[in-house]
Enzyme design. Structure first.
Site, PDB file in Angstrom:
ATOM      1  N   GLY A  83       0.851  -1.187   0.000  1.00  0.00           N
ATOM      2  CA  GLY A  83       0.000   0.000   0.000  1.00  0.00           C
ATOM      3  C   GLY A  83       0.884   1.233   0.000  1.00  0.00           C
ATOM      4  O   GLY A  83       1.769   1.380   0.843  1.00  0.00           O
TER       5      GLY A  83
ATOM      6  N   VAL B 188      -0.202   6.571   4.314  1.00  0.00           N
ATOM      7  CA  VAL B 188       0.367   5.827   5.437  1.00  0.00           C
ATOM      8  C   VAL B 188       1.540   4.957   4.985  1.00  0.00           C
ATOM      9  O   VAL B 188       2.635   5.010   5.562  1.00  0.00           O
ATOM     10  CB  VAL B 188      -0.710   4.967   6.134  1.00  0.00           C
ATOM     11  CG1 VAL B 188      -0.094   4.134   7.253  1.00  0.00           C
ATOM     12  CG2 VAL B 188      -1.828   5.848   6.676  1.00  0.00           C
ATOM     13  N   GLY B 189       1.314   4.150   3.930  1.00  0.00           N
ATOM     14  CA  GLY B 189       2.374   3.274   3.430  1.00  0.00           C
ATOM     15  C   GLY B 189       3.616   4.079   3.056  1.00  0.00           C
ATOM     16  O   GLY B 189       4.749   3.710   3.409  1.00  0.00           O
TER      17      GLY B 189
ATOM     18  N   VAL C 155      -6.651   2.195  14.950  1.00  0.00           N
ATOM     19  CA  VAL C 155      -7.525   2.967  15.832  1.00  0.00           C
ATOM     20  C   VAL C 155      -6.800   4.204  16.340  1.00  0.00           C
ATOM     21  O   VAL C 155      -5.805   4.100  17.049  1.00  0.00           O
ATOM     22  CB  VAL C 155      -7.980   2.129  17.054  1.00  0.00           C
ATOM     23  CG1 VAL C 155      -8.898   2.958  17.957  1.00  0.00           C
ATOM     24  CG2 VAL C 155      -8.682   0.864  16.608  1.00  0.00           C
TER      25      VAL C 155
ATOM     26  N   GLU D 265      -2.136  -1.344  16.077  1.00  0.00           N
ATOM     27  CA  GLU D 265      -2.346  -0.056  16.758  1.00  0.00           C
ATOM     28  C   GLU D 265      -2.801   1.048  15.806  1.00  0.00           C
ATOM     29  O   GLU D 265      -3.637   1.887  16.148  1.00  0.00           O
ATOM     30  CB  GLU D 265      -1.038   0.359  17.444  1.00  0.00           C
ATOM     31  CG  GLU D 265      -1.085   1.686  18.171  1.00  0.00           C
ATOM     32  CD  GLU D 265      -2.001   1.641  19.382  1.00  0.00           C
ATOM     33  OE1 GLU D 265      -3.129   2.121  19.254  1.00  0.00           O
ATOM     34  OE2 GLU D 265      -1.580   1.112  20.426  1.00  0.00           O
TER      35      GLU D 265
ATOM     36  N   GLY E 211      -4.982   6.695  14.854  1.00  0.00           N
ATOM     37  CA  GLY E 211      -3.724   7.186  14.310  1.00  0.00           C
ATOM     38  C   GLY E 211      -2.548   7.025  15.262  1.00  0.00           C
ATOM     39  O   GLY E 211      -2.222   5.915  15.677  1.00  0.00           O
TER      40      GLY E 211
ATOM     41  N   THR F 179      -3.047  -1.081   2.751  1.00  0.00           N
ATOM     42  CA  THR F 179      -3.953  -0.844   1.628  1.00  0.00           C
ATOM     43  C   THR F 179      -5.264  -0.275   2.178  1.00  0.00           C
ATOM     44  O   THR F 179      -5.510  -0.340   3.381  1.00  0.00           O
ATOM     45  CB  THR F 179      -4.230  -2.147   0.845  1.00  0.00           C
ATOM     46  OG1 THR F 179      -4.849  -3.094   1.708  1.00  0.00           O
ATOM     47  CG2 THR F 179      -2.947  -2.742   0.286  1.00  0.00           C
TER      48      THR F 179
ATOM     49  N   ASP G  31     -16.516   4.802   9.679  1.00  0.00           N
ATOM     50  CA  ASP G  31     -15.101   4.749  10.063  1.00  0.00           C
ATOM     51  C   ASP G  31     -14.941   4.649  11.580  1.00  0.00           C
ATOM     52  O   ASP G  31     -14.192   3.799  12.082  1.00  0.00           O
ATOM     53  CB  ASP G  31     -14.383   5.995   9.516  1.00  0.00           C
ATOM     54  CG  ASP G  31     -12.943   6.077   9.984  1.00  0.00           C
ATOM     55  OD1 ASP G  31     -12.128   5.279   9.477  1.00  0.00           O
ATOM     56  OD2 ASP G  31     -12.642   6.899  10.871  1.00  0.00           O
TER      57      ASP G  31
ATOM     58  N   LYS H  59     -13.525   1.367  14.068  1.00  0.00           N
ATOM     59  CA  LYS H  59     -12.569   1.501  15.162  1.00  0.00           C
ATOM     60  C   LYS H  59     -13.171   0.990  16.472  1.00  0.00           C
ATOM     61  O   LYS H  59     -12.505   0.319  17.254  1.00  0.00           O
ATOM     62  CB  LYS H  59     -12.130   2.957  15.286  1.00  0.00           C
ATOM     63  CG  LYS H  59     -11.280   3.391  14.080  1.00  0.00           C
ATOM     64  CD  LYS H  59     -11.149   4.895  13.950  1.00  0.00           C
ATOM     65  CE  LYS H  59     -10.319   5.259  12.723  1.00  0.00           C
ATOM     66  NZ  LYS H  59     -10.375   6.703  12.424  1.00  0.00           N
TER      67      LYS H  59
END
Lengths: 177, 314
Positions: free
Chosen positions: B7, B11-12, B133, B130, B135, B77, B201, B205
């Site tokens: 991904g 983030v990736g 949920v 982790e 960030g 992803t 979303d 979480k």
């Protein structure tokens, strides 16, 4: 949490008064003279009972012991005490209702909440910026018996669902709300 | 550790960018159509530049990445619902090779938690998530430290977009549509903000938290959550709340085996009434009262920090 008997609590007493001058004062006197602290008096003049009496709802603070004395004194004075101390209206609950509040008969909504939950509406603020035909919002404060908040919320949800209204609920006790 | 990062979104890419700073190398990096694989470690700067300029990470085949050499597979992803594919298969491939899997993708642990845990039991590798949920906030690891059995409830603001919209509406007296458009201009809300504003979303979480709290006894999925969004919240409702010293927040609540997400009234000055894109989780502990964890709940480097913290825990 304490069961101490000198702890002051809030009580709601429902009385039915004969529609005669001086009756209300006569009903309040035993409360004051027996150490009760009057919080509010709701005198439903427009709402006469089938027997022709006028319902009065009195919120007061007293220790449990003094409260018993107050109820006795009221009855001794010949005042018709409909409900006293069976419930302690000690949990306040604030919700916001949104939607077509006016078109769906707000006063009917409130009385149904009142009837189905045994909760008393103690405050109401309505905001209808788009006029009464448009969606509006109402903030409603209710007093319920201790421990009856969940049940009250369930009934409110049911009434709201039926009328297509939206409820913004408070965060349950235990949180900060 | 050698990382395979699947991904190449915010983030990736941030994980790849920050890996060396945390003492790790990246041996595989995959986006939706291409991959770069090098058992000696890829040149992360060069690859990230190429991704920015040309939209591809390299010329290797994406499917080869799963069999590349790595110690930890980072699954970043986009979150998918239902069968949680292809994220789930990526995690499965890693665990079957006795490698660790660290997730930023919520799908596998929100929709197929029991399956993930079953694969983990058969594997030498571990699964940590982790980053799924809140960030950067250490919510799941704190629950783990206390032990889930000592946490009685978790309540929180777990979606920054919804919180931004509600807090803007409250302070500016503006309506939902107006603030949503503004949030999209600012890049706070995505072009399609559905999952943020309809509560999905935050619910995912909440479901992940519920799975962690239930400690493998009951499995939760999105279907178990009661979810309500913020689309119906009007400016007048927020105004009435404010006149009473309160405000409205989209709260995810996990308590006694139920997951509930919806707009709730909270006191203006309560810890849960965070403003802007900030997130907060409030843990109700059995012996230590309330514990508030607040911080940035989204964003590339923020979420990557949680991924790298997980890698550090392995």
């Amino acid at each position: 949490m304490s069961d101490s008997t000198d702890e002051v609590r809030s009580y709601t007493v429902r009385l039915e008064l004969v529609d005669e001058p001086g009756e209300l004062l006569r009903a309040l006197e035993p409360i004051a003279t027996n150490g009760g602290n009057l919080l509010s008096i709701f005198h439903e003049r427009g709402n006469v009972t089938p027997r022709g009496h006028i319902p009065v709802e009195v919120d007061l603070e007293a220790t449990p012991e003094r409260f018993d004395g107050i109820v006795d004194a009221l009855r001794d004075a010949g005042i018709n005490v409909i409900q006293a101390g069976a419930e302690q209206y000690s949990e306040a609950l604030t919700i916001i209702l949104t939607g077509h509040l006016v078109n769906t008969d707000l006063s009917d909504t409130l009385s149904r909440i009142h009837e189905s939950t045994d909760a008393t509406v103690t405050d109401l603020s309505l905001s209808a910026p788009g006029g009464t035909d448009d969606a509006s919002s109402a903030r409603i404060r209710l007093a319920t018996e201790e421990g009856a908040v969940d049940e009250a919320m369930r009934s409110i949800r049911t009434v709201a669902d039926e009328k297509g209204l939206h409820v913004i609920e408070p965060l349950a006790a235990g949180g900060d709300a | 550790m050698r990382l395979a990062v699947i991904g190449a979104g915010a983030v990736g890419s941030a994980v790849v960018d920050l890996a060396s700073d945390h003492g790790h190398s990246v041996t595989a990096f995959v986006d939706s159509s291409s991959a770069v694989i090098d058992s000696a470690g890829i040149d992360t700067d060069e690859v990230l530049d190429r991704k920015r300029a040309d939209g591809v990470v390299g010329s290797d085949a994406p499917e080869d990445a799963l069999s590349a050499e790595y110690d930890v597979l980072v699954e970043a992803t986009p979150t998918t619902l239902g069968d949680a594919e292809p994220g789930f298969s990526h995690v499965q491939a890693a665990l079957e090779r006795d490698r660790h899997a660290v997730l930023a993708n919520k799908g596998p642990v929100a929709e197929r938690y029991a399956d993930v845990r079953a694969l983990e039991r058969e594997s030498e590798g571990s699964v940590l998530f982790e980053a799924t949920v809140g960030g950067a906030m250490p919510i799941l690891s704190t629950i783990d430290d206390f032990d889930p059995s000592h946490i009685t409830a978790v309540r929180g603001v777990l979606n920054g977009t919804a919180n931004f919209i509600l807090s803007r509406m409250a302070t500016e007296g503006l309506d939902y549509e107006h603030v949503l458009a503004e949030a999209q201009d600012l890049g706070v809300a995505e072009a399609d903000p559905t999952f943020d504003v309809d509560g999905t979303d935050a619910a995912l979480k909440g479901v992940i938290i519920a799975n962690v709290l239930s400690d493998n006894e009951t499995e939760y999925t999105l279907d178990d959550a009661e979810v309500e969004g913020i689309q119906e919240i009007s400016g007048s409702a927020l105004e009435l709340a404010r006149a009473d010293g309160r405000t409205v927040r989209l709260i995810a609540e996990v308590v006694e085996g139920s997951v509930r997400v919806g707009p709730r009234l909270v006191p203006d000055n309560a810890p849960l009434a965070v403003s802007g894109t900030r997130n907060i989780a409030q843990l109700e502990t059995e012996h230590a009262g309330q514990l508030n964890i607040s911080g940035r709940g989204a964003g590339g480097p923020e979420t990557a920090s949680a991924v790298l913290a997980d890698i550090g825990r392995l």
